[in-house]
Design an enzyme around this catalytic site. Structure first.
Site, PDB file in Angstrom:
ATOM      1  CE  LYS A 158      20.103  73.921   2.872  1.00 47.46           C
ATOM      2  NZ  LYS A 158      19.667  72.523   3.023  1.00 47.46           N
TER       3      LYS A 158
ATOM      4  CG  ASP B 254      18.474  69.337  -1.929  1.00 44.33           C
ATOM      5  OD1 ASP B 254      19.362  70.194  -1.836  1.00 44.33           O
ATOM      6  OD2 ASP B 254      17.759  68.970  -0.977  1.00 44.33           O
TER       7      ASP B 254
ATOM      8  CD  GLN C 299      18.027  70.670   5.753  1.00 44.92           C
ATOM      9  OE1 GLN C 299      17.928  71.606   4.966  1.00 44.92           O
ATOM     10  NE2 GLN C 299      19.158  70.015   5.945  1.00 44.92           N
TER      11      GLN C 299
END
Ligand code: NDP
Length: 281
Positions: free
Chosen positions: A52, A119, A96
């Site tokens: 990422k 997200d 994460q």
């Protein structure tokens, strides 16, 4: 033989689009910024975070790396999220998952400001999706919708079957397909006659986490098959779809690797640019 939907090529095009957005923001004096939080030393999570951050660099998004030890407390992690929420230079926050078992992921997801929820996991983002309002869409199902658009696959009127009902993939996938006018069925581990239900699908999405479970016996000839699964096995990374068995039957299919995975990462870049745009003007 099915057309293979090339997630790598599409993701590159989506990243390029995001890079144009990043340049335009910089021209207006704003550097888009994604804060990436990793708790603990799970090698899989660390490798996702690295990818990422590489994507951010390629697109022109600043990434701020916050690595916390596995023994970080809930209060410490919440304090970091609060600080990132308050930092006007940070436009997107990604914590994460999975978190170490002693931490409560739901409380952390809810703590993230909905304006920085790139997200798309926050209850407000999901609520906006249910209500058909603009907002951050979860990256994986958003990536699938982008793939369908790119290959001129219009879900309107299609019978779509989504196998999997998780909050990050199955449920938002079903809602996005519904929004795109498909007739949607959601299946899960208690579904009776799963192969029979799947065989009714014009569009079949597998988000299960069971290596190669969906073989040709689940697939109607000519169906579009989207494989979200990522399973690490002795033969390497495989999806939930038995590609060799299904490709001759389907009209289009996503491979693993090189399908939905790269698109998920690309959509994170798109969401981060959107968050920065919203903060800019
Ligand atoms: P979850 O484990 O949260 O959900 C799996 C779903 O599959 C559940 O709804 C479960 O049913 C259902 N299921 C499990 N076994 C069966 C079965 N035998 N028959 C029918 N349904 C079954 O997984 P996620 O949604 O998080 O992820 C799914 C897959 O997608 C995984 O392989 C994951 O690695 C991958 N993934 C890939 C991403 C990408 O970028 N490509 C991103 C995110 C995930 P029930 O609810 O009844 O338990």
């Amino acid at each position: 033989m099915a057309t293979i939907i090339d997630g790598n090529a599409l993701a590159a095009a989506v990243r390029e689009r995001a890079a144009v957005g990043a340049r335009s923001l910089r021209d207006r004096g704003l550097t888009p910024c994604l804060a990436v939080v990793l708790v603990g030393d799970d090698p899989g999570s660390a490798s996702y975070v690295r990818m990422k951050e590489r994507d951010c660099a390629a697109v022109g998004i600043e990434s701020r790396d916050h690595r916390l030890p596995a023994e970080t407390t809930q209060a410490e992690l919440e304090a970091l999220v609060d600080a990132l929420n308050a930092d006007v230079a940070v436009h997107g926050i990604l914590v994460q998952m999975p978190l170490p078992a002693h931490l409560d992921p739901e409380a952390i997801i809810e703590r993230i400001s909905p304006a920085k929820d790139v997200d798309g996991f926050h209850p407000e983002s999901l609520g906006r999706l249910v209500r058909g309002l603009p907002g951050f869409r979860a990256c994986t199902p958003a990536g699938v919708m982008e793939m369908l658009r790119a290959y001129d696959i219009d879900p309107t009127g299609m019978r779509a079957v989504v196998v999997g009902r998780s909050t990050i993939v199955g449920k938002p996938m079903a809602l996005l397909l519904l929004e795109a006018n498909a007739t949607v069925t959601v299946c899960h581990s208690r579904t009776r006659d799963l192969p029979g239900v799947c065989r009714q699908a014009d569009l079949l999405v597998a988000a299960i986490g069971r290596p190669k479970m969906i073989d040709a016996s689940y697939v109607k000839p000519g169906a579009v098959v989207i494989d979200v699964g990522i399973n690490r096995t002795e033969e390497g990374m495989v999806g939930d779809v038995d590609f060799a068995s299904v490709q001759p039957v389907a009209s289009a299919i996503t491979p693993v690797p090189g399908g939905v995975g790269p698109m998920t990462r690309a959509m994170l870049m798109v969401n981060t640019i959107a968050a920065a745009e919203a903060a800019c003007c």
